[in-house]
Motif scaffolding. Sequence first.
Motif, short mmCIF file in Angstrom:
data_model
loop_
_atom_site.label_atom_id
_atom_site.label_comp_id
_atom_site.label_asym_id
_atom_site.label_seq_id
_atom_site.Cartn_x
_atom_site.Cartn_y
_atom_site.Cartn_z
N GLN A 9 63.51 80.37 82.88
CA GLN A 9 63.77 79.04 82.35
C GLN A 9 64.35 78.16 83.44
O GLN A 9 64.83 78.63 84.46
CB GLN A 9 64.74 79.11 81.17
N PHE A 10 64.28 76.86 83.21
CA PHE A 10 64.90 75.87 84.09
C PHE A 10 65.98 75.13 83.31
O PHE A 10 65.93 75.07 82.08
CB PHE A 10 63.85 74.88 84.61
N LEU A 11 66.93 74.58 84.05
CA LEU A 11 68.00 73.79 83.45
C LEU A 11 67.77 72.32 83.80
O LEU A 11 67.78 71.95 84.97
CB LEU A 11 69.37 74.25 83.95
N LEU A 12 67.54 71.51 82.78
CA LEU A 12 67.31 70.09 82.98
C LEU A 12 68.63 69.35 83.13
O LEU A 12 69.68 69.82 82.68
CB LEU A 12 66.53 69.51 81.80
N ASN A 170 67.62 77.36 89.53
CA ASN A 170 66.71 76.87 88.50
C ASN A 170 67.18 75.56 87.87
O ASN A 170 66.69 75.17 86.81
CB ASN A 170 66.54 77.93 87.41
N ALA A 171 68.13 74.88 88.52
CA ALA A 171 68.65 73.62 88.00
C ALA A 171 67.89 72.45 88.60
O ALA A 171 67.76 72.33 89.83
CB ALA A 171 70.13 73.49 88.32
N LEU A 172 67.35 71.58 87.73
CA LEU A 172 66.57 70.42 88.17
C LEU A 172 67.43 69.16 88.10
O LEU A 172 68.20 68.99 87.16
CB LEU A 172 65.34 70.24 87.28
N ASP A 173 67.26 68.28 89.09
CA ASP A 173 67.97 67.01 89.09
C ASP A 173 67.16 65.95 88.34
O ASP A 173 66.94 64.84 88.84
CB ASP A 173 68.23 66.55 90.53
#
Length: 299
Positions: A9-12, A170-173
Amino acid sequence: MSNSSSITQFLLLAFTDTRELQLLTFWLFLGIYLAALLGNGLIITAVACDHHLHTPMYFFLLNLSVLDLGSISTTLPKAMANSLWDNRAISYTGCAAQLFLFAFLVVAEYFLHTVMAYDHYVAICKPLHYGTLLGSRACVHMAAAAWGSAFLNAVLHTANTFSKPLCRGNALDQFFCEIPHILKLSCSDSDLREIRLLVVGACLGLGCFVFLVMSYVQILRAVLRIPSEQGRHKAFSACLPHLAVVSLYVSTAMFAYLKAPSISSQFLNMVVSFQYSVVPPAVNSLIYSMRNQELKDAL
């Protein structure tokens, strides 16, 4: 260090960490989303049901409304759910699907704006050839070319983006999955395949932009030569909504991707991305219906 095979998963990026503001954001987004659904839905219904609107201009407008509904439905519902449930996660598959759909729909809309500029150019500068150059078959072919080329572009960029190993977390800016922010997590720098895709995309985008500008320069010159004030007003009423929509769409997207890194910040990135991903689909229907008497009568 993580890699793409272990990321599930990614973190938005959240708009705010304060619970009260998260709920306020949810209600704001819900209002915007419902307005976009209503406005674009009414245009689609009006064009489909009123035979007086079965013309090339309204055929392309129907396609634009479908694309607007798709693009805002790709990003905003997930942002609403995250604000409501205080959750930032999106699955790996969900992120890939969101990235593909957004890239597909946004690029298709840009290509369609180019086609609509050609429609206005022929209608005003070559009115005697309008029926020949923009027959029903030609309109379908141009719309299909816009959708098909955007689909191919999205497939290539999505496949290239998720083929890279990811080892920077996995954190997206960003509040939705977008290609530049996924590539920031890549272990490697830009490769030759990515550079080729970017060059081809940049050339296509620049070509469409030049065509848009040249079309409206010719349209403006033709309109100013119309002797009657009523004729000029009618021509401007047909073109100004599209010009306003294109200006909003292109200016916000160009600022998002071409702004200097020195003025970049998480908050500014989020505001700018919101402007080009959410605002145009939400207000396009309003802009078109405000100055179009035929559309007002149909609605």
